[in-house]
Design an enzyme around this catalytic site. Structure first.
Site, mmCIF file in Angstrom:
data_model
loop_
_atom_site.group_PDB
_atom_site.id
_atom_site.type_symbol
_atom_site.label_atom_id
_atom_site.label_comp_id
_atom_site.label_asym_id
_atom_site.label_seq_id
_atom_site.Cartn_x
_atom_site.Cartn_y
_atom_site.Cartn_z
ATOM 1 N N LYS A 167 5.280 11.702 -3.729
ATOM 2 C CA LYS A 167 5.749 11.555 -5.085
ATOM 3 C C LYS A 167 5.452 10.186 -5.668
ATOM 4 O O LYS A 167 5.370 10.023 -6.874
ATOM 5 C CB LYS A 167 7.294 11.736 -5.096
ATOM 6 C CG LYS A 167 7.771 13.124 -4.844
ATOM 7 C CD LYS A 167 9.277 13.192 -5.012
ATOM 8 C CE LYS A 167 9.918 13.126 -3.659
ATOM 9 N NZ LYS A 167 11.358 13.388 -3.635
ATOM 10 N N ASP A 200 0.146 1.288 3.706
ATOM 11 C CA ASP A 200 0.939 0.436 4.586
ATOM 12 C C ASP A 200 0.337 0.521 5.996
ATOM 13 O O ASP A 200 -0.648 -0.144 6.288
ATOM 14 C CB ASP A 200 2.385 0.933 4.508
ATOM 15 C CG ASP A 200 3.370 0.083 5.270
ATOM 16 O OD1 ASP A 200 3.061 -1.077 5.569
ATOM 17 O OD2 ASP A 200 4.472 0.585 5.570
ATOM 18 N N ARG A 220 12.506 4.725 -7.953
ATOM 19 C CA ARG A 220 11.164 5.131 -8.393
ATOM 20 C C ARG A 220 11.006 4.905 -9.898
ATOM 21 O O ARG A 220 9.914 4.660 -10.380
ATOM 22 C CB ARG A 220 10.931 6.622 -8.111
ATOM 23 C CG ARG A 220 10.812 6.984 -6.643
ATOM 24 C CD ARG A 220 10.242 8.397 -6.512
ATOM 25 N NE ARG A 220 10.502 8.985 -5.211
ATOM 26 C CZ ARG A 220 9.731 8.828 -4.138
ATOM 27 N NH1 ARG A 220 8.658 8.071 -4.215
ATOM 28 N NH2 ARG A 220 10.037 9.409 -2.998
HETATM 29 P P1 IMP Z 1 1.513 4.542 5.415
HETATM 30 O O1 IMP Z 1 1.268 5.925 5.935
HETATM 31 O O2 IMP Z 1 2.306 3.722 6.399
HETATM 32 O O3 IMP Z 1 0.269 3.834 4.955
HETATM 33 O O4 IMP Z 1 2.491 4.654 4.204
HETATM 34 C C1 IMP Z 1 2.163 5.263 3.065
HETATM 35 C C2 IMP Z 1 3.406 5.701 2.306
HETATM 36 O O5 IMP Z 1 4.592 5.061 2.795
HETATM 37 C C3 IMP Z 1 3.295 5.323 0.874
HETATM 38 O O6 IMP Z 1 2.652 6.331 0.126
HETATM 39 C C4 IMP Z 1 4.742 5.126 0.487
HETATM 40 O O7 IMP Z 1 5.280 6.366 0.059
HETATM 41 C C5 IMP Z 1 5.445 4.684 1.741
HETATM 42 N N1 IMP Z 1 5.627 3.218 1.780
HETATM 43 C C6 IMP Z 1 4.955 2.312 2.531
HETATM 44 N N2 IMP Z 1 5.371 1.057 2.309
HETATM 45 C C7 IMP Z 1 6.337 1.151 1.361
HETATM 46 C C8 IMP Z 1 7.143 0.166 0.672
HETATM 47 O O8 IMP Z 1 7.058 -1.063 0.842
HETATM 48 N N3 IMP Z 1 8.029 0.680 -0.236
HETATM 49 C C9 IMP Z 1 8.162 2.009 -0.497
HETATM 50 N N4 IMP Z 1 7.417 2.947 0.107
HETATM 51 C C10 IMP Z 1 6.515 2.523 1.033
HETATM 52 MG MG MG Z 2 6.919 7.306 -0.618
#
Ligand code: IMP
Ligand code: MG
Length: 184
Positions: A47, A107, A169
């Protein structure tokens, strides 16, 4: 005047509405050139992407097809689970198409890594990744966004689509929460 429920939880603003819009305008300019005549498919990852996606779309002057995938590797809190959950897939035929995956934040890279695998056998002509925020310090996978608006440090940010426990959000800027808000 009603209390601003969200603002009282914010410790610091990282990126203001104005800074965000300026960066999005620059990114749109780049994409208008890169994808001219290619009718790309912009796949937004729900989302968290919705404000970024909507603001970016309104600045694109090329023809684009829009669709969304509801996917995440997070459940509520702040830690990636490493397992991809897809609640809604795209039904666009990606064969021969130029695909642009649009994310809110990269992330660990787990979501994108798994999502790229998920889309790999659909015959896309190209797959690129754009993200509002890039948090390279925590990367666990070999995922590098083709374009990003801002880099951020190893801090959990909220606002402009990004949530903590499904809240914030709808904040128009990006910031960090006061410590006492976690676990409230
Ligand atoms: P990844 O799979 O760890 O790269 O994370 C991707 C998803 O994690 C993003 O699309 C976000 O929904 C969530 N996310 C990662 N870091 C943050 C943050 O600092 N704040 C809020 N959501 C995060
Ligand atoms: Mg998220």
């Amino acid at each position: 005047m009603a209390i601003n429920e969200m603002e009282q939880d914010i410790d610091r603003v990282f990126f203001t509405e104005e800074q965000i819009q300026t960066k999005i305008a620059e990114l749109a300019e780049t994409l208008n050139e890169e994808y001219a005549g290619k009718f790309p498919v912009f796949l937004g990852i729900l989302k968290g992407v919705y404000p970024f996606y909507a603001d970016l779309m309104r600045r694109l002057t090329i023809h684009v097809q829009t669709d969304f995938i509801a996917a995440s590797s997070y459940y509520g809190g702040c830690v990636s689970t490493g397992k991809l959950t897809i609640k809604k897939d795209t039904d666009v035929d990606l064969k021969g198409r130029h695909v642009v995956i649009v994310e809110d934040i990269v992330d660990s890279g787990n979501t994108l890594y798994l999502l790229k695998q998920h889309l790999a056998d659909r015959g896309a002509a190209s797959i690129k990744l754009i993200t509002l925020l890039d948090k390279p310090a925590r990367r666990e996978r070999d995922i590098v966004p083709d374009h990003y608006c801002f880099r951020c440090e190893n801090e959990f940010v909220v606002g402009y689509g990004l949530d903590y426990d499904e809240k914030y959000r709808n904040l128009p800027y990006i910031g960090i929460l006061k410590k006492e808000v976690y676990g409230k």
